[in-house]
Design an enzyme around this catalytic site. Structure first.
Site, PDB file in Angstrom:
ATOM      1  CD  GLU A  13      -2.899   1.229   0.237  1.00  0.00           C
ATOM      2  OE1 GLU A  13      -3.775   0.360   0.304  1.00  0.00           O
ATOM      3  OE2 GLU A  13      -2.867   2.082  -0.667  1.00  0.00           O
ATOM      4  CG  ASP A  19      -1.157   4.736  -0.921  1.00  0.00           C
ATOM      5  OD1 ASP A  19      -1.757   4.152  -1.851  1.00  0.00           O
ATOM      6  OD2 ASP A  19      -1.492   4.603   0.278  1.00  0.00           O
ATOM      7  CB  SER A  37      -5.696   1.490  -2.272  1.00  0.00           C
ATOM      8  OG  SER A  37      -6.012   1.183  -0.989  1.00  0.00           O
TER       9      SER A  37
END
Ligand SMILES: *[C@@H]1O[C@H](CO)[C@@H](O)[C@H](O)[C@H]1NC(C)=O
Ligand SMILES: *[C@@H]1O[C@H](CO)[C@@H](O)[C@H](O)[C@H]1NC(C)=O
Ligand SMILES: *[C@@H]1O[C@H](CO)[C@@H](O)[C@H](O)[C@H]1NC(C)=O
Ligand SMILES: *[C@@H]1O[C@H](CO)[C@@H](O)[C@H](O)[C@H]1NC(C)=O
Ligand SMILES: *[C@@H]1O[C@H](CO)[C@@H](O)[C@H](O)[C@H]1NC(C)=O
Length: 567
Positions: free
Chosen positions: A284, A288, A480
């Protein structure tokens, strides 16, 4: 309701704490039972220190929200005239009466409190469990979460003494149990292969997965570097999702050969978060960072990395992060967060307070983006048939980003979370499109959602098959990935706005629903689906013409946004 039972219990146990002078407690928040999945493993150790955050009543919380709308609504004369740090603090600082009451209470109980927000409306107190039990007539207990065995200390009820009533809005963490939804889907490892952007059209640049060139083609995002030194983009990190400079460098070399591969990001640790470049990768954080630094060319990116001190309490981490940003003279102009919780698992008092922190940031000119979630309309663990909206997406002061898949045409991604809040009513800015949606399609799934609630997501972006390097290729799918993409687009728009001497976009929604939507591509095919359990694999909501609870108003087109904003 008044109660002195805990106090008596402590007296019987012969504990030495001075009884608060006022024995008149009133229950402030309580649960009938621990949420499903949590079981008590006994009283919390009396000497264990817990960090309580206490929210004090603010002098003019409605005034702050009015101010937020007046700087965020293009119809307002004050549009774009974002508030200074001092102006925001004037609205939310506790009154002198509240301060005096709280200080007297702290003193009377020998407590050392620290201010944890710049306006003084949040204070932190580190105290032993036994003291917390007596101060708040609580019963702090250790609970284990069945599926992970992880333990948290919470109480099923707490009270405020007479002297604090009307002066304290809430004490956290108390009755709110963490049940974080990790937005990551199980990641699929793929054979590593280099994808070199060649022809600039989506059919080729999106062919082997979503890479920066694919997003640039799909949404007409320029590769031109941002130039304004006052521009900034913040990314929230949580749950040990560190981001590695080395992987970013490889990512930029591979997918942004036009950029300086050593382009960096700054890490700011919160609650024990540190810049860990040696730890193993959890995708993640890498995703990002790679899809902000790697798309918002040359925008200053800061990774706000919330650390292990609050890993049993993501909401506490969000509170601390927002208060930290509010303490900055220049908070980031965009903040993207790819973590969420189930709204139903949190008390209204808590989500209202956190949402209010985002209103403050919006008033300062920060665009707050949250991934909408990856479980379609979601379902409640208690097996009721109701859908489960995600928070903070249901907060009316944030912009919620859903997901799409494919590229010609883009369709709703089935995991894209969306629906209707059970806590916040439909805000005015979206009332027209939401009632249009309900009028045409509201009978579908009727009874499983609250038609009078704040509807989300607001917008969407591509969410499937993002190529993430860590350092091997991972194919990453989820909202996400959509939220960092939108953050990059907003940051590049802000760059042009700042260079033109205009204010940044700030809180988007009033503008999005009244004007901005014209620069978005309405997604009209596909649907979300519920896949919480084998027995509940129902179709969720459909993408429709106009706003819908899967892809919101649609996906952004940078070129159209530029002309709409007169840039
Ligand atoms: C109170 O807390 C502050 C900040 O944590 C600390 O510096 C100070 O020493 C504490 N004072 C007492 C009396 O414990
Ligand atoms: C996609 O992958 C295939 C097979 O690995 C390769 O032949 C093709 O060149 C790749 N396309 C792009 C745009 O990278
Ligand atoms: C980028 O952000 C960091 C952290 O906020 C700051 O220290 C630095 O000065 C910024 N750089 C530029 C060029 O604005
Ligand atoms: C950045 O902001 C400061 C303070 O608001 C201002 O004086 C300066 O001109 C800005 N710089 C740019 C490049 O816009
Ligand atoms: C539906 O949402 C409204 C807020 O819009 C709330 O007041 C009401 O309690 C909710 N109903 C249920 C059953 O949750």
């Amino acid at each position: 309701m008044f109660s002195t039972k805990r106090l008596l219990a402590f007296v019987c146990l012969g504990l030495a704490y001075a009884a608060p002078q006022s024995a008149n407690f009133r229950v402030h928040e309580q649960l009938v039972a621990a949420p499903r999945g949590f079981t008590s493993v006994g009283p919390a150790p009396a000497t264990k220190i817990i960090s309580l955050r206490i929210a004090l009543a603010q002098s003019d919380k409605d005034g702050l929200v009015e101010a937020l709308y007046s700087v965020s609504d293009p119809k307002s004369a004050k549009y774009g005239q974002h508030l200074s740090k001092a102006e925001v603090e004037a609205f939310v600082a506790p009154s002198s009466v509240t301060k005096a009451a709280v200080n007297a209470w702290l003193q009377e109980n020998g407590l050392n409190a620290t201010s944890i927000s710049p306006a003084g409306d949040w204070i932190g107190v580190d105290i032993a469990v036994s003291k917390a039990n007596s101060l708040f007539d609580a019963d702090f207990t250790t609970f284990a979460y069945q599926s992970s065995g992880k333990q948290v200390v919470r109480t099923l009820s707490y009270s405020l003494p007479e002297a604090l009533q009307g002066h304290v809005d809430l004490v956290h963490p108390t009755i709110n149990f963490p049940k974080p939804i990790d937005l990551r889907l199980p990641k699929t490892k793929r054979a590593f292969h280099e994808i070199v952007p060649m022809k600039r059209d989506v059919a080729s640049t999106c062919a082997n997965g979503t890479i920066p060139a694919c997003l640039q083609d799909l949404y007409q995002i320029p590769t031109t570097p941002a130039t304004n030194n006052n521009n900034s983009l913040g990314v929230t990190g949580l749950f040990g999702n560190n981001a590695h400079y080395a992987f970013l460098e490889k990512f930029l070399q591979t997918y942004r050969p036009d950029m300086d591969p050593t382009t960096n990001f700054t890490v700011v640790g919160i609650d024990g978060g540190v810049n860990d470049q040696d730890g193993s990768s959890v995708s993640e954080g890498e995703a990002d960072i790679q899809y902000t630094v790697g798309v918002a060319t040359d925008v200053n990116v800061t990774y706000y990395f919330i650390g292990p001190d609050v890993n049993d309490d993501p909401t506490g981490g969000f509170i601390d992060e927002a208060n930290l940003l509010l303490s900055l003279e220049n908070p980031p102009l965009v903040l993207t967060t790819s973590y969420a919780d189930s709204e139903s698992g949190l008390s209204f008092d808590l989500i209202d307070k956190l949402c209010q922190l985002y209103a403050q940031l919006g008033a300062r000119g920060t665009t707050i983006l949250f991934a909408s979630g990856d479980s379609g309309p979601g379902c409640l663990e208690d097996s009721s048939a109701n859908f489960a909206p995600t928070f903070p997406s249901t907060c009316p002061y944030v912009t919620s980003v859903g997901g799409t898949q494919s590229f010609s045409p883009e369709q709703a991604w089935p995991g894209s979370s969306g629906g209707f809040s059970n806590y916040f009513p439909t805000p005015d800015y979206q009332a027209a499109v939401v009632s249009a949606y309900l009028a045409s399609h509201g009978s579908k799934n009727a009874g499983r959602f609250n038609a009078s609630g704040r509807a989300f997501p607001d917008i969407a972006a591509k969410a499937d098959h993002f190529v993430v390097l860590e350092p091997d290729v991972f194919s990453f799918t989820g909202t996400s990935a959509a939220s960092p993409t939108v953050a990059s687009i907003i940051a590049l728009l802000n760059d042009r706005l700042l260079n033109a001497g205009k204010p940044p976009l700030g809180f988007l929604n009033p503008w999005l629903y009244s004007e901005g939507f014209a620069a978005f591509t309405d997604i009209t095919t596909g649907n979300s689906s519920v896949h919480c359990s084998q027995s509940d694999t129902a179709r969720g909501f459909d993408a429709e013409v106009g706003w819908d609870p899967v892809t919101g108003l649609g996906t952004p087109r940078f070129d159209k946004l530029v002309s709409l904003l007169g840039l």
